[in-house]
Design a protein around this motif. Structure first.
Motif, PDB file in Angstrom:
ATOM      1  N   ILE A   1      82.208  62.836  68.780  1.00  0.00           N
ATOM      2  CA  ILE A   1      81.097  62.542  68.016  1.00  0.00           C
ATOM      3  C   ILE A   1      79.944  62.555  68.501  1.00  0.00           C
ATOM      4  O   ILE A   1      79.805  61.784  69.292  1.00  0.00           O
ATOM      5  CB  ILE A   1      81.433  61.316  67.080  1.00  0.00           C
ATOM      6  N   GLY A   2      79.140  63.421  68.172  1.00  0.00           N
ATOM      7  CA  GLY A   2      77.605  63.427  68.632  1.00  0.00           C
ATOM      8  C   GLY A   2      76.919  62.565  67.574  1.00  0.00           C
ATOM      9  O   GLY A   2      76.930  62.626  66.266  1.00  0.00           O
ATOM     10  N   MET A   3      75.848  61.782  68.255  1.00  0.00           N
ATOM     11  CA  MET A   3      75.060  61.041  67.434  1.00  0.00           C
ATOM     12  C   MET A   3      73.548  61.643  67.392  1.00  0.00           C
ATOM     13  O   MET A   3      72.973  61.451  68.720  1.00  0.00           O
ATOM     14  CB  MET A   3      75.155  59.631  67.806  1.00  0.00           C
ATOM     15  N   GLU A   4      72.980  62.126  66.367  1.00  0.00           N
ATOM     16  CA  GLU A   4      71.696  62.295  66.359  1.00  0.00           C
ATOM     17  C   GLU A   4      70.783  61.022  65.369  1.00  0.00           C
ATOM     18  O   GLU A   4      69.748  61.425  64.958  1.00  0.00           O
ATOM     19  CB  GLU A   4      71.318  63.613  65.551  1.00  0.00           C
ATOM     20  N   CYS A   5      71.651  59.916  65.090  1.00  0.00           N
ATOM     21  CA  CYS A   5      70.977  58.993  64.266  1.00  0.00           C
ATOM     22  C   CYS A   5      71.227  57.594  65.201  1.00  0.00           C
ATOM     23  O   CYS A   5      72.381  57.012  65.044  1.00  0.00           O
ATOM     24  CB  CYS A   5      71.925  58.907  62.938  1.00  0.00           C
TER      25      CYS A   5
ATOM     26  N   GLN B   1      76.160  51.108  64.040  1.00  0.00           N
ATOM     27  CA  GLN B   1      76.727  49.949  63.256  1.00  0.00           C
ATOM     28  C   GLN B   1      77.920  50.410  62.118  1.00  0.00           C
ATOM     29  O   GLN B   1      78.764  50.089  61.957  1.00  0.00           O
ATOM     30  CB  GLN B   1      75.858  49.066  62.603  1.00  0.00           C
ATOM     31  N   TRP B   2      77.119  51.537  61.582  1.00  0.00           N
ATOM     32  CA  TRP B   2      78.040  52.350  60.580  1.00  0.00           C
ATOM     33  C   TRP B   2      79.063  52.917  61.175  1.00  0.00           C
ATOM     34  O   TRP B   2      80.128  52.891  60.422  1.00  0.00           O
ATOM     35  CB  TRP B   2      77.055  53.475  59.499  1.00  0.00           C
ATOM     36  N   LEU B   3      79.056  53.539  62.320  1.00  0.00           N
ATOM     37  CA  LEU B   3      80.067  54.533  62.746  1.00  0.00           C
ATOM     38  C   LEU B   3      81.280  53.460  63.114  1.00  0.00           C
ATOM     39  O   LEU B   3      82.338  53.927  63.091  1.00  0.00           O
ATOM     40  CB  LEU B   3      79.647  55.273  64.002  1.00  0.00           C
ATOM     41  N   LEU B   4      80.799  52.460  63.799  1.00  0.00           N
ATOM     42  CA  LEU B   4      81.755  51.391  63.961  1.00  0.00           C
ATOM     43  C   LEU B   4      82.861  50.979  62.923  1.00  0.00           C
ATOM     44  O   LEU B   4      84.045  50.844  63.139  1.00  0.00           O
ATOM     45  CB  LEU B   4      81.391  50.053  64.691  1.00  0.00           C
ATOM     46  N   LYS B   5      82.281  50.991  61.675  1.00  0.00           N
ATOM     47  CA  LYS B   5      83.167  50.579  60.615  1.00  0.00           C
ATOM     48  C   LYS B   5      83.861  51.911  60.281  1.00  0.00           C
ATOM     49  O   LYS B   5      85.109  51.638  59.638  1.00  0.00           O
ATOM     50  CB  LYS B   5      82.158  50.279  59.272  1.00  0.00           C
ATOM     51  N   VAL B   6      83.755  52.952  60.714  1.00  0.00           N
ATOM     52  CA  VAL B   6      84.638  53.935  60.408  1.00  0.00           C
ATOM     53  C   VAL B   6      85.464  54.065  61.397  1.00  0.00           C
ATOM     54  O   VAL B   6      86.888  54.552  61.269  1.00  0.00           O
ATOM     55  CB  VAL B   6      83.626  55.392  60.053  1.00  0.00           C
TER      56      VAL B   6
ATOM     57  N   ASP C   1      97.230  58.867  67.383  1.00  0.00           N
ATOM     58  CA  ASP C   1      97.288  59.762  68.815  1.00  0.00           C
ATOM     59  C   ASP C   1      96.284  60.824  68.859  1.00  0.00           C
ATOM     60  O   ASP C   1      96.024  61.856  69.537  1.00  0.00           O
ATOM     61  CB  ASP C   1      98.697  60.765  68.255  1.00  0.00           C
ATOM     62  N   VAL C   2      94.910  60.090  68.224  1.00  0.00           N
ATOM     63  CA  VAL C   2      93.619  60.749  68.403  1.00  0.00           C
ATOM     64  C   VAL C   2      92.687  59.928  68.838  1.00  0.00           C
ATOM     65  O   VAL C   2      92.831  58.862  68.531  1.00  0.00           O
ATOM     66  CB  VAL C   2      93.105  61.398  67.077  1.00  0.00           C
ATOM     67  N   ASP C   3      92.077  60.033  70.250  1.00  0.00           N
ATOM     68  CA  ASP C   3      91.133  59.449  70.672  1.00  0.00           C
ATOM     69  C   ASP C   3      89.642  59.705  70.457  1.00  0.00           C
ATOM     70  O   ASP C   3      89.560  60.957  69.549  1.00  0.00           O
ATOM     71  CB  ASP C   3      91.257  59.554  72.365  1.00  0.00           C
ATOM     72  N   VAL C   4      88.804  58.733  70.317  1.00  0.00           N
ATOM     73  CA  VAL C   4      87.486  58.958  69.792  1.00  0.00           C
ATOM     74  C   VAL C   4      86.501  58.815  71.141  1.00  0.00           C
ATOM     75  O   VAL C   4      86.602  57.954  71.889  1.00  0.00           O
ATOM     76  CB  VAL C   4      86.954  58.058  68.572  1.00  0.00           C
ATOM     77  N   ASP C   5      85.646  59.776  71.091  1.00  0.00           N
ATOM     78  CA  ASP C   5      84.546  59.812  72.190  1.00  0.00           C
ATOM     79  C   ASP C   5      83.393  59.898  71.397  1.00  0.00           C
ATOM     80  O   ASP C   5      83.109  60.895  70.670  1.00  0.00           O
ATOM     81  CB  ASP C   5      84.739  60.889  73.175  1.00  0.00           C
ATOM     82  N   VAL C   6      82.295  58.981  71.755  1.00  0.00           N
ATOM     83  CA  VAL C   6      80.879  59.261  71.004  1.00  0.00           C
ATOM     84  C   VAL C   6      79.788  59.728  72.147  1.00  0.00           C
ATOM     85  O   VAL C   6      79.922  58.975  73.152  1.00  0.00           O
ATOM     86  CB  VAL C   6      80.476  57.670  70.251  1.00  0.00           C
ATOM     87  N   ARG C   7      79.106  60.676  71.842  1.00  0.00           N
ATOM     88  CA  ARG C   7      78.071  60.960  72.752  1.00  0.00           C
ATOM     89  C   ARG C   7      76.649  61.079  72.118  1.00  0.00           C
ATOM     90  O   ARG C   7      76.704  61.494  70.919  1.00  0.00           O
ATOM     91  CB  ARG C   7      78.483  62.525  73.206  1.00  0.00           C
ATOM     92  N   GLN C   8      75.638  60.922  73.033  1.00  0.00           N
ATOM     93  CA  GLN C   8      74.331  60.832  72.308  1.00  0.00           C
ATOM     94  C   GLN C   8      73.374  61.941  72.877  1.00  0.00           C
ATOM     95  O   GLN C   8      72.519  62.269  72.439  1.00  0.00           O
ATOM     96  CB  GLN C   8      73.660  59.469  72.347  1.00  0.00           C
ATOM     97  N   LYS C   9      73.591  62.243  74.435  1.00  0.00           N
ATOM     98  CA  LYS C   9      72.860  63.108  75.164  1.00  0.00           C
ATOM     99  C   LYS C   9      73.586  64.160  75.125  1.00  0.00           C
ATOM    100  O   LYS C   9      74.511  64.474  75.566  1.00  0.00           O
ATOM    101  CB  LYS C   9      72.393  62.318  76.307  1.00  0.00           C
TER     102      LYS C   9
ATOM    103  N   GLU D   1      80.681  71.089  72.800  1.00  0.00           N
ATOM    104  CA  GLU D   1      80.503  70.073  73.692  1.00  0.00           C
ATOM    105  C   GLU D   1      81.149  69.089  72.644  1.00  0.00           C
ATOM    106  O   GLU D   1      81.442  67.753  73.254  1.00  0.00           O
ATOM    107  CB  GLU D   1      79.037  69.628  73.901  1.00  0.00           C
ATOM    108  N   ILE D   2      80.821  68.862  71.256  1.00  0.00           N
ATOM    109  CA  ILE D   2      81.480  67.852  70.469  1.00  0.00           C
ATOM    110  C   ILE D   2      81.788  68.541  69.095  1.00  0.00           C
ATOM    111  O   ILE D   2      82.061  69.791  68.829  1.00  0.00           O
ATOM    112  CB  ILE D   2      80.099  66.945  69.757  1.00  0.00           C
ATOM    113  N   ASP D   3      82.602  67.618  68.405  1.00  0.00           N
ATOM    114  CA  ASP D   3      83.370  68.178  67.255  1.00  0.00           C
ATOM    115  C   ASP D   3      82.764  67.788  65.870  1.00  0.00           C
ATOM    116  O   ASP D   3      82.810  68.511  64.994  1.00  0.00           O
ATOM    117  CB  ASP D   3      84.820  67.895  67.306  1.00  0.00           C
ATOM    118  N   LEU D   4      81.962  66.736  65.881  1.00  0.00           N
ATOM    119  CA  LEU D   4      81.194  66.237  64.747  1.00  0.00           C
ATOM    120  C   LEU D   4      79.877  65.843  65.093  1.00  0.00           C
ATOM    121  O   LEU D   4      79.805  65.358  66.230  1.00  0.00           O
ATOM    122  CB  LEU D   4      81.900  65.199  64.055  1.00  0.00           C
ATOM    123  N   LEU D   5      78.931  66.160  64.432  1.00  0.00           N
ATOM    124  CA  LEU D   5      77.642  65.517  64.557  1.00  0.00           C
ATOM    125  C   LEU D   5      77.056  64.859  63.468  1.00  0.00           C
ATOM    126  O   LEU D   5      77.137  65.119  62.514  1.00  0.00           O
ATOM    127  CB  LEU D   5      76.417  66.744  64.583  1.00  0.00           C
ATOM    128  N   VAL D   6      76.638  63.490  63.764  1.00  0.00           N
ATOM    129  CA  VAL D   6      76.088  62.524  62.842  1.00  0.00           C
ATOM    130  C   VAL D   6      74.826  62.792  62.917  1.00  0.00           C
ATOM    131  O   VAL D   6      74.000  62.527  63.752  1.00  0.00           O
ATOM    132  CB  VAL D   6      76.580  60.986  63.157  1.00  0.00           C
TER     133      VAL D   6
END
Length: 306
Positions: free
Chosen positions: A96-100, A105-110, A120-128, A141-146
């Motif tokens: 998950i890429g973050m542009e916000c 805090q919202w992402l943690l709730k999800v 069986d799915v890992d989560v990785d959060v990237r900002q740069k 480089e990412i699969d989802l962009l927030v």
């Protein structure tokens, strides 16, 4: 003629700054690396590097190949990582890429219920990102962009997941405390605290101050939400943030939100993904779960009258 090995060499030299360091990174000898590039240049019929003293400078052909390497190699590496995960019985990794900035805090709730539903799915959060959020999606480089500011591009889809209102937040001793709304010229003597983002990408500038020909006395950038809002509570400046985030922090800090202008500044958070991935079950599940964890924003005047 041209293969992945050549692209890896070009990228490594560009990243490491020298043939020696690149050779170490690739577990090659410097002579083997140089020989590989000379052979490529012979096959291509054009040089990819030129020597400038002790340094190497990419030619026009080399620059093109480097851009190609930066687009293609992440896709190879992502595919190999997925194959390894499949081989070990894992579904994959959701990157998950973050542009916000304030959306963590919202992402943690999800993420928490998502990890429980998809063990069986890992989560990785990237900002740069090397080429920005859009480039990161295109380059795998990412699969989802927030992002709150989607750009419609071929091959990408942006799904809205929740609405919110951008508000100005001030401390308890601020002259504007107690008002229902703020006008652009009222910030001319304030220090405006924002995340480290270009002003033309900040709503407080491009949708509020700049159209009115106004600017704050000072613009200060702070990376973390906690420090930003502690500065606001201490009277060191004001900040523009999502109303739902301010509401959460009001439980522990004396903060007062005001509407930006008479109509306010309404925003949405979107999840961007590649069209080719829309039917990937664990990606689709994250988007659906994100919609159920939207945050309803109390209107600023509910607090301003307190």
């Amino acid at each position: 003629m041209l293969d992945r090995h050549h692209l890896m060499i070009l990228r490594a030299v560009n990243q490491q700054g020298s043939l020696t360091a690149a050779a170490d990174t690739l577990c090659l000898t410097q002579s083997a690396l140089s020989h590989s590039i000379r052979k490529l240049e012979q096959q291509l019929g054009t040089p990819v590097w030129q020597k400038e003293g002790r340094r190497l400078r990419l030619t026009q052909a080399g620059e093109y190949l480097l851009r190609l390497a930066e687009r293609l190699l992440p896709q190879f590496e992502h595919a190999e990582a997925l194959m390894q995960q499949f081989a070990s019985g894992q579904r994959g990794t959701l990157r998950i890429g973050m542009e916000c900035h304030p959306c963590y805090q919202w992402l943690l709730k999800v993420v928490n219920p998502y990890l429980q539903q998809w063990p069986d799915v890992d989560v990785d959060v990237r900002q740069k990102f090397q080429f920005g959020g859009m480039g990161a999606l295109y380059g795998h480089e990412i699969d989802l962009l927030v992002t709150p500011d989607p750009l419609l591009r071929s091959g990408l889809i942006f799904e809205p997941v929740f609405d919110y209102e951008q508000v100005l937040v001030v401390g308890p001793e601020h002259p504007l405390q107690g008002q229902l709304q703020v006008e652009p010229d009222q910030l001319s003597q304030d220090t405006l605290i924002t995340y480290p983002v270009e002003p033309d990408r900040l709503d407080i500038f491009n949708r509020f101050l700049t159209p009115a020909g106004c600017s704050p006395r000072r613009h200060k950038q702070i990376e973390t939400t906690d420090i930003m809002l502690q500065m606001v509570a201490a009277g060191r400046g004001v900040a523009a943030l999502p109303g739902w985030l301010v509401s959460e922090y009001q439980q522990r800090l004396p903060l007062h939100p005001l509407r930006l202008g008479p109509k306010g500044v309404d925003k949405q958070i979107f999840l961007g993904l590649r069209k080719d991935d829309i039917n990937t079950d664990y990606l689709h599940a994250f988007v659906e779960l994100a919609r159920t964890h939207n945050t309803l924003t109390p209107r600023p005047d509910h607090h301003a009258a307190d």
